[in-house]
Design an enzyme around this catalytic site. Structure first.
Site, PDB file in Angstrom:
ATOM      1  N   ASP A   1     -62.380 -45.644  35.084  1.00 30.75           N
ATOM      2  CA  ASP A   1     -62.638 -44.811  35.329  1.00 30.75           C
ATOM      3  C   ASP A   1     -60.684 -44.513  35.076  1.00 30.75           C
ATOM      4  OD1 ASP A   1     -62.604 -41.556  35.697  1.00 30.75           O
ATOM      5  OD2 ASP A   1     -62.667 -42.033  38.032  1.00 30.75           O
TER       6      ASP A   1
ATOM      7  N   LYS B   1     -64.687 -43.827  31.080  1.00 32.31           N
ATOM      8  CA  LYS B   1     -64.544 -42.126  30.557  1.00 32.31           C
ATOM      9  C   LYS B   1     -62.990 -42.202  30.133  1.00 32.31           C
ATOM     10  CE  LYS B   1     -66.277 -40.175  34.986  1.00 32.31           C
ATOM     11  NZ  LYS B   1     -65.872 -40.373  36.448  1.00 32.31           N
TER      12      LYS B   1
ATOM     13  N   GLY C   1     -71.468 -49.558  44.092  1.00 34.98           N
ATOM     14  CA  GLY C   1     -71.982 -49.192  43.115  1.00 34.98           C
ATOM     15  C   GLY C   1     -72.059 -49.863  42.119  1.00 34.98           C
TER      16      GLY C   1
ATOM     17  N   ASP D   1     -72.767 -42.993  43.331  1.00 34.85           N
ATOM     18  CA  ASP D   1     -72.667 -41.704  44.685  1.00 34.85           C
ATOM     19  C   ASP D   1     -71.604 -41.239  44.990  1.00 34.85           C
ATOM     20  OD1 ASP D   1     -70.871 -43.703  45.461  1.00 34.85           O
ATOM     21  OD2 ASP D   1     -70.487 -42.493  47.495  1.00 34.85           O
TER      22      ASP D   1
ATOM     23  N   PHE E   1     -67.650 -35.393  36.197  1.00 37.55           N
ATOM     24  CA  PHE E   1     -67.961 -36.595  37.875  1.00 37.55           C
ATOM     25  C   PHE E   1     -70.035 -36.781  37.564  1.00 37.55           C
ATOM     26  CE2 PHE E   1     -69.461 -37.361  42.217  1.00 37.55           C
ATOM     27  CZ  PHE E   1     -68.519 -38.620  42.785  1.00 37.55           C
ATOM     28  N   ILE E   2     -70.318 -38.018  38.004  1.00 32.34           N
ATOM     29  CA  ILE E   2     -71.616 -38.209  37.393  1.00 32.34           C
ATOM     30  C   ILE E   2     -72.364 -38.915  39.348  1.00 32.34           C
ATOM     31  CG2 ILE E   2     -72.027 -38.439  35.632  1.00 32.34           C
ATOM     32  CD1 ILE E   2     -71.401 -41.679  35.495  1.00 32.34           C
TER      33      ILE E   2
ATOM     34  N   GLU F   1     -69.236 -53.481  36.505  1.00 38.98           N
ATOM     35  CA  GLU F   1     -69.168 -52.620  36.863  1.00 38.98           C
ATOM     36  C   GLU F   1     -69.834 -51.517  36.900  1.00 38.98           C
ATOM     37  OE1 GLU F   1     -67.297 -51.449  39.323  1.00 38.98           O
ATOM     38  OE2 GLU F   1     -64.972 -51.899  38.775  1.00 38.98           O
ATOM     39  N   ASP F   2     -70.401 -50.656  37.420  1.00 32.89           N
ATOM     40  CA  ASP F   2     -70.747 -49.547  36.977  1.00 32.89           C
ATOM     41  C   ASP F   2     -70.487 -48.575  36.102  1.00 32.89           C
ATOM     42  OD1 ASP F   2     -69.103 -48.888  39.099  1.00 32.89           O
ATOM     43  OD2 ASP F   2     -71.139 -47.992  40.518  1.00 32.89           O
TER      44      ASP F   2
ATOM     45  N   ARG G   1     -77.344 -43.343  45.018  1.00 29.67           N
ATOM     46  CA  ARG G   1     -77.445 -44.468  44.586  1.00 29.67           C
ATOM     47  C   ARG G   1     -78.369 -44.940  43.706  1.00 29.67           C
ATOM     48  NH1 ARG G   1     -72.025 -46.485  45.159  1.00 29.67           N
ATOM     49  NH2 ARG G   1     -71.565 -45.883  47.147  1.00 29.67           N
TER      50      ARG G   1
HETATM   51  P1  IMP Z   1     -61.357 -46.548  38.881  1.00 28.81           P
HETATM   52  O1  IMP Z   1     -60.319 -46.989  39.689  1.00 28.81           O
HETATM   53  O2  IMP Z   1     -60.336 -45.333  38.373  1.00 28.81           O
HETATM   54  O3  IMP Z   1     -61.237 -46.676  37.403  1.00 28.81           O
HETATM   55  O4  IMP Z   1     -62.546 -45.896  39.596  1.00 28.81           O
HETATM   56  C1  IMP Z   1     -63.309 -46.502  39.182  1.00 28.81           C
HETATM   57  C2  IMP Z   1     -64.574 -46.116  40.433  1.00 28.81           C
HETATM   58  O5  IMP Z   1     -64.657 -44.574  41.208  1.00 28.81           O
HETATM   59  C3  IMP Z   1     -65.910 -47.052  39.896  1.00 28.81           C
HETATM   60  O6  IMP Z   1     -66.717 -48.096  40.667  1.00 28.81           O
HETATM   61  C4  IMP Z   1     -66.899 -45.969  41.118  1.00 28.81           C
HETATM   62  O7  IMP Z   1     -67.044 -45.922  42.368  1.00 28.81           O
HETATM   63  C5  IMP Z   1     -65.422 -44.668  40.821  1.00 28.81           C
HETATM   64  N1  IMP Z   1     -66.026 -43.839  40.678  1.00 28.81           N
HETATM   65  C6  IMP Z   1     -65.121 -42.795  39.031  1.00 28.81           C
HETATM   66  N2  IMP Z   1     -66.303 -41.931  38.594  1.00 28.81           N
HETATM   67  C7  IMP Z   1     -66.754 -42.419  38.873  1.00 28.81           C
HETATM   68  C8  IMP Z   1     -67.858 -40.496  39.132  1.00 28.81           C
HETATM   69  O8  IMP Z   1     -67.913 -39.717  38.253  1.00 28.81           O
HETATM   70  N3  IMP Z   1     -68.761 -40.640  39.905  1.00 28.81           N
HETATM   71  C9  IMP Z   1     -69.050 -41.639  40.923  1.00 28.81           C
HETATM   72  N4  IMP Z   1     -68.220 -42.491  40.692  1.00 28.81           N
HETATM   73  C10 IMP Z   1     -67.146 -42.373  40.234  1.00 28.81           C
HETATM   74 MG    MG Z   2     -68.001 -49.212  41.650  1.00 26.84          MG
END
Ligand code: IMP
Ligand code: MG
Length: 179
Positions: free
Chosen positions: A107, A135, A48, A163, A156-157, A103-104, A169
């Site tokens: 979450d 978030k 991402g 993606d 969700f985005i 990081e993109d 992407r």
């Molecule tokens: P985390 O481990 O829950 O913090 O999630 C991180 C990863 O989940 C990110 O690096 C993304 O790859 C994916 N992710 C989280 N939210 C979104 C979203 O809204 N759209 C697309 N990918 C997401």
């Molecule tokens: Mg990611």
């Protein structure tokens, strides 16, 4: 484009390319100010973060920073939810260097916590995390995030590296799922 359709879902425009670039420029100036004179290695978390890493690296004002790539994926299987496995590792030497993870999106924070653990085991001198998007509604707050571009709601985005099942992407802007 005001809306896009990817596979079975529709998305509305949420953050324009200009808004994204403004946030990246602000992050770049904060990083440049904090890390002046440091031997910086950026760590792009694939897949991402490839676009944000490319744009952020062009905006920072640092002495010859380097970049490397770390690829992570969630384990498959029912009893391993929330765990991440490393698919592509770090070959560069980390010890004694200043690491800035890019990081993109953060979450829940599970991925970034795993990244931090993996890198701290290699004894960097300094460790920072930069994320374009956060978030706060879902974030577990267990990991300190040093640079945040834009805080967003829990929806969700897609786009600008993010993606939906591999799609979206390439989009210049960021889109939010239609309710
Ligand atoms: P985390 O481990 O829950 O913090 O999630 C991180 C990863 O989940 C990110 O690096 C993304 O790859 C994916 N992710 C989280 N939210 C979104 C979203 O809204 N759209 C697309 N990918 C997401
Ligand atoms: Mg990611």
């Amino acid at each position: 484009m005001k809306t896009v359709k990817l596979l079975d879902k529709e998305f509305d425009l949420f953050l324009s390319h200009d808004e994204i670039q403004t946030a990246i420029q602000r992050m770049a100036s904060e990083i440049s100010k904090d890390l002046v004179g440091e031997d910086v290695l950026f760590v792009c978390i694939l897949n991402g973060s490839f676009l944000v890493t490319a744009d952020l690296m062009k905006e920072v004002d640092l002495e010859q920073p380097e970049v490397t790539f770390l690829r992570l994926a969630s384990y498959e299987g029912t009893d391993t939810t929330g765990k991440v496995k490393q698919l592509l590792g770090l070959n560069e030497s980390i010890e004694g260097r200043t690491i800035v993870v890019i990081e993109d999106i953060v979450d829940t924070g599970i991925t970034i916590a795993q990244v931090k653990k993996t890198i701290l085991e290699k004894n960097p001198k300094n460790f920072k995390i930069a994320t374009l998007l956060l978030k706060p509604g879902k974030f577990d707050n267990s990991t300190k995030i040093d640079y945040v571009g834009i805080e967003i709601p829990d929806d969700f985005i897609v786009g600008y590296g993010l993606d939906y099942d591999g799609k979206g992407r390439n989009l210049r802007d960021i889109y939010k799922i239609k309710e």
